[in-house]
Scaffold this active site. Structure first.
Site, PDB file in Angstrom:
ATOM      1  N   GLY A   9       0.831  -1.215   0.000  1.00  0.00           N
ATOM      2  CA  GLY A   9       0.000   0.000   0.000  1.00  0.00           C
ATOM      3  C   GLY A   9       0.856   1.252   0.000  1.00  0.00           C
ATOM      4  CB  SER A  11       0.498   3.643  -4.621  1.00  0.00           C
ATOM      5  OG  SER A  11      -0.811   3.366  -4.159  1.00  0.00           O
ATOM      6  CB  SER A  12      -1.951   6.809  -1.903  1.00  0.00           C
ATOM      7  OG  SER A  12      -2.861   5.857  -1.408  1.00  0.00           O
ATOM      8  CG  ASP A  49      -4.524  -7.247  -6.836  1.00  0.00           C
ATOM      9  OD1 ASP A  49      -4.649  -7.429  -5.614  1.00  0.00           O
ATOM     10  OD2 ASP A  49      -5.486  -7.089  -7.610  1.00  0.00           O
ATOM     11  CB  SER A 127      -5.397  -3.198  13.048  1.00  0.00           C
ATOM     12  OG  SER A 127      -6.707  -3.399  13.496  1.00  0.00           O
ATOM     13  CE1 TYR A 141     -10.786  -0.215   6.985  1.00  0.00           C
ATOM     14  CE2 TYR A 141     -11.565   0.820   9.003  1.00  0.00           C
ATOM     15  CZ  TYR A 141     -10.558   0.578   8.099  1.00  0.00           C
ATOM     16  OH  TYR A 141      -9.304   1.112   8.307  1.00  0.00           O
ATOM     17  CE  LYS A 145      -7.964  -2.093   8.170  1.00  0.00           C
ATOM     18  NZ  LYS A 145      -6.662  -2.352   7.539  1.00  0.00           N
TER      19      LYS A 145
HETATM   20  N1  NAP Z   1      -7.037   6.811   6.795  1.00  0.00           N
HETATM   21  C1  NAP Z   1      -7.513   6.417   7.938  1.00  0.00           C
HETATM   22  O1  NAP Z   1      -8.257   7.162   8.635  1.00  0.00           O
HETATM   23  C2  NAP Z   1      -7.142   5.054   8.492  1.00  0.00           C
HETATM   24  C3  NAP Z   1      -7.432   4.788   9.836  1.00  0.00           C
HETATM   25  C4  NAP Z   1      -7.109   3.534  10.356  1.00  0.00           C
HETATM   26  C5  NAP Z   1      -6.495   2.577   9.572  1.00  0.00           C
HETATM   27  N2  NAP Z   1      -6.222   2.856   8.273  1.00  0.00           N
HETATM   28  C6  NAP Z   1      -5.608   1.781   7.468  1.00  0.00           C
HETATM   29  O2  NAP Z   1      -4.359   2.220   6.968  1.00  0.00           O
HETATM   30  C7  NAP Z   1      -4.068   1.541   5.752  1.00  0.00           C
HETATM   31  C8  NAP Z   1      -3.681   2.557   4.678  1.00  0.00           C
HETATM   32  O3  NAP Z   1      -4.796   3.398   4.433  1.00  0.00           O
HETATM   33  P1  NAP Z   1      -4.622   4.883   3.888  1.00  0.00           P
HETATM   34  O4  NAP Z   1      -5.374   5.760   4.804  1.00  0.00           O
HETATM   35  O5  NAP Z   1      -3.211   5.180   3.603  1.00  0.00           O
HETATM   36  O6  NAP Z   1      -5.507   4.767   2.558  1.00  0.00           O
HETATM   37  P2  NAP Z   1      -5.149   4.963   1.000  1.00  0.00           P
HETATM   38  O7  NAP Z   1      -4.458   6.266   0.798  1.00  0.00           O
HETATM   39  O8  NAP Z   1      -6.424   4.718   0.284  1.00  0.00           O
HETATM   40  O9  NAP Z   1      -4.106   3.804   0.708  1.00  0.00           O
HETATM   41  C9  NAP Z   1      -4.478   2.470   0.485  1.00  0.00           C
HETATM   42  C10 NAP Z   1      -3.298   1.742  -0.138  1.00  0.00           C
HETATM   43  O10 NAP Z   1      -3.651   0.360  -0.295  1.00  0.00           O
HETATM   44  C11 NAP Z   1      -3.270  -0.047  -1.618  1.00  0.00           C
HETATM   45  N3  NAP Z   1      -4.091  -1.169  -2.068  1.00  0.00           N
HETATM   46  C12 NAP Z   1      -5.454  -1.265  -2.065  1.00  0.00           C
HETATM   47  N4  NAP Z   1      -5.841  -2.433  -2.609  1.00  0.00           N
HETATM   48  C13 NAP Z   1      -4.697  -3.104  -2.947  1.00  0.00           C
HETATM   49  C14 NAP Z   1      -4.427  -4.363  -3.545  1.00  0.00           C
HETATM   50  N5  NAP Z   1      -5.417  -5.200  -3.918  1.00  0.00           N
HETATM   51  N6  NAP Z   1      -3.135  -4.719  -3.751  1.00  0.00           N
HETATM   52  C15 NAP Z   1      -2.132  -3.894  -3.400  1.00  0.00           C
HETATM   53  N7  NAP Z   1      -2.320  -2.691  -2.822  1.00  0.00           N
HETATM   54  C16 NAP Z   1      -3.584  -2.303  -2.603  1.00  0.00           C
HETATM   55  C17 NAP Z   1      -3.488   1.213  -2.466  1.00  0.00           C
HETATM   56  O11 NAP Z   1      -2.676   1.183  -3.639  1.00  0.00           O
HETATM   57  P3  NAP Z   1      -3.186   0.858  -5.131  1.00  0.00           P
HETATM   58  O12 NAP Z   1      -4.557   1.416  -5.281  1.00  0.00           O
HETATM   59  O13 NAP Z   1      -2.141   1.502  -5.975  1.00  0.00           O
HETATM   60  O14 NAP Z   1      -3.134  -0.627  -5.223  1.00  0.00           O
HETATM   61  C18 NAP Z   1      -2.957   2.276  -1.518  1.00  0.00           C
HETATM   62  O15 NAP Z   1      -1.545   2.379  -1.641  1.00  0.00           O
HETATM   63  C19 NAP Z   1      -5.325   0.725   5.389  1.00  0.00           C
HETATM   64  O16 NAP Z   1      -5.134  -0.615   5.769  1.00  0.00           O
HETATM   65  C20 NAP Z   1      -6.408   1.374   6.248  1.00  0.00           C
HETATM   66  O17 NAP Z   1      -7.440   0.475   6.556  1.00  0.00           O
HETATM   67  C21 NAP Z   1      -6.530   4.066   7.711  1.00  0.00           C
END
Ligand code: NAP
Length: 264
Positions: A9, A11-12, A49, A127, A141, A145
């Site tokens: 993950g 990429s962003s 993926d 998580s 979701y 988690k």
């Molecule tokens: N943002 C929040 O408030 C928050 C809070 C608690 C936990 N989290 C957790 O933190 C983690 C990162 O989230 P984020 O906030 O950084 O969101 P995000 O910016 O949407 O990043 C999600 C990342 O997951 C990758 N991804 C999704 N499906 C994939 C697949 N099938 N294979 C490989 N890569 C995949 C995406 O890359 P591609 O699309 O390029 O594949 C992207 O790099 C997640 O597990 C999320 O549940 C986030």
């Protein structure tokens, strides 16, 4: 020797910020996701993926050939969906389980031999606080988690003899593209949940957009990498630490009442 860190993950959002931060302070970083980061990056990158085991195995082989081992695996790739349970189609539920649970399992499974070769491997699983506080209209979701928390605890025991430590981070609201990328509620006719779902989602989105910067998680990850002994689970920020403690101390019914008031 600089530690070798593999981040899914990357990429962003949290993954990209963590990859850039660790790389900037001297770690060798390998990023993984289905697309390249949209901003400049200088660390190694593999398109993959994580739900495709063949592809994950290919990447593991490549990494073995180039680096020989990894010291840290950060399972960060993930996705969110929203909507009432009664309205959610099976294929959306399968999709989130495929990414958040099966994908993390496939990466962990295929990278464990590389972590073992490090002799002091660490795995950090992303998580969410939503694993312990089950969120309405984001049930799947929360469920995925909570699975990651269970996975982390079970795996930690299985790999202890190999000196591999496993930890789950449970972040609260973080300002990333996660909000934009979240799959929106499925449209159904005569939706009995529509108003409540909309109101709840609006509140969640507002909290996320006003949430913590992802660099806070990146710095926490680095602290965990440097720690002699990682905890089994942890969060970031005083308010989320307090929420976790209160969730353990308060009666379940009271916690439900608070969650209902906030998101119900
Ligand atoms: N943002 C929040 O408030 C928050 C809070 C608690 C936990 N989290 C957790 O933190 C983690 C990162 O989230 P984020 O906030 O950084 O969101 P995000 O910016 O949407 O990043 C999600 C990342 O997951 C990758 N991804 C999704 N499906 C994939 C697949 N099938 N294979 C490989 N890569 C995949 C995406 O890359 P591609 O699309 O390029 O594949 C992207 O790099 C997640 O597990 C999320 O549940 C986030």
């Amino acid at each position: 020797m600089n530690k070798i860190v593999l981040i899914t993950g990357a990429s962003s959002g949290i993954g990209l910020t963590t990859a850039k931060y660790l790389h900037s302070i001297g770690y060798k970083v390998i990023g993984i996701s289905r697309s390249y980061p949209k901003e400049e990056y200088t660390f190694d990158y593999h398109l993959c993926d994580i739900t495709d085991e063949k592809k994950v195995m290919e990447v593991a082989k490549n990494i073995e050939n180039i680096y020989g081992h990894i010291d840290v695996l950060i399972n960060c790739a993930g996705m969110g969906i929203s909507g009432a349970i009664e309205n959610t189609p099976l294929k959306e539920v399968e999709q989130i389980y495929k990414v958040n649970v099966i994908g993390q399992f496939l990466v962990a499974k295929n990278m464990l031999s590389l972590l073992r070769m490090s002799n002091h491997g660490k795995m950090i699983n992303m998580s969410s606080i939503a694993s312990e506080i089950a969120l309405p209209y984001q049930a799947f979701y929360s469920m995925t988690k909570a699975s990651i928390d269970a996975f982390t605890k079970a795996l930690a025991i299985e790999v202890k003899p190999f000196k591999i430590q496993v930890c789950a981070i449970l972040p609260g609201d973080i300002k990333t593209d996660f909000t934009k990328n979240r799959m929106q509620p499925y449209q159904v006719s005569n939706d009995l949940y529509e108003e409540r779902t909309k109101r709840s989602l609006k509140r969640m989105e507002k909290d996320e957009l006003n949430g913590m910067e992802p660099i806070r998680i990146a710095k926490k990850v680095e602290k965990l990498i440097r720690k002699k002994r990682m905890p089994l689970s942890t969060t970031v920020g005083f308010s989320y630490k307090t929420i976790r403690v209160l969730n353990k101390l308060l009666p379940e019914e009271l916690v439900q009442k608070i969650v209902r008031k906030l998101y119900g």
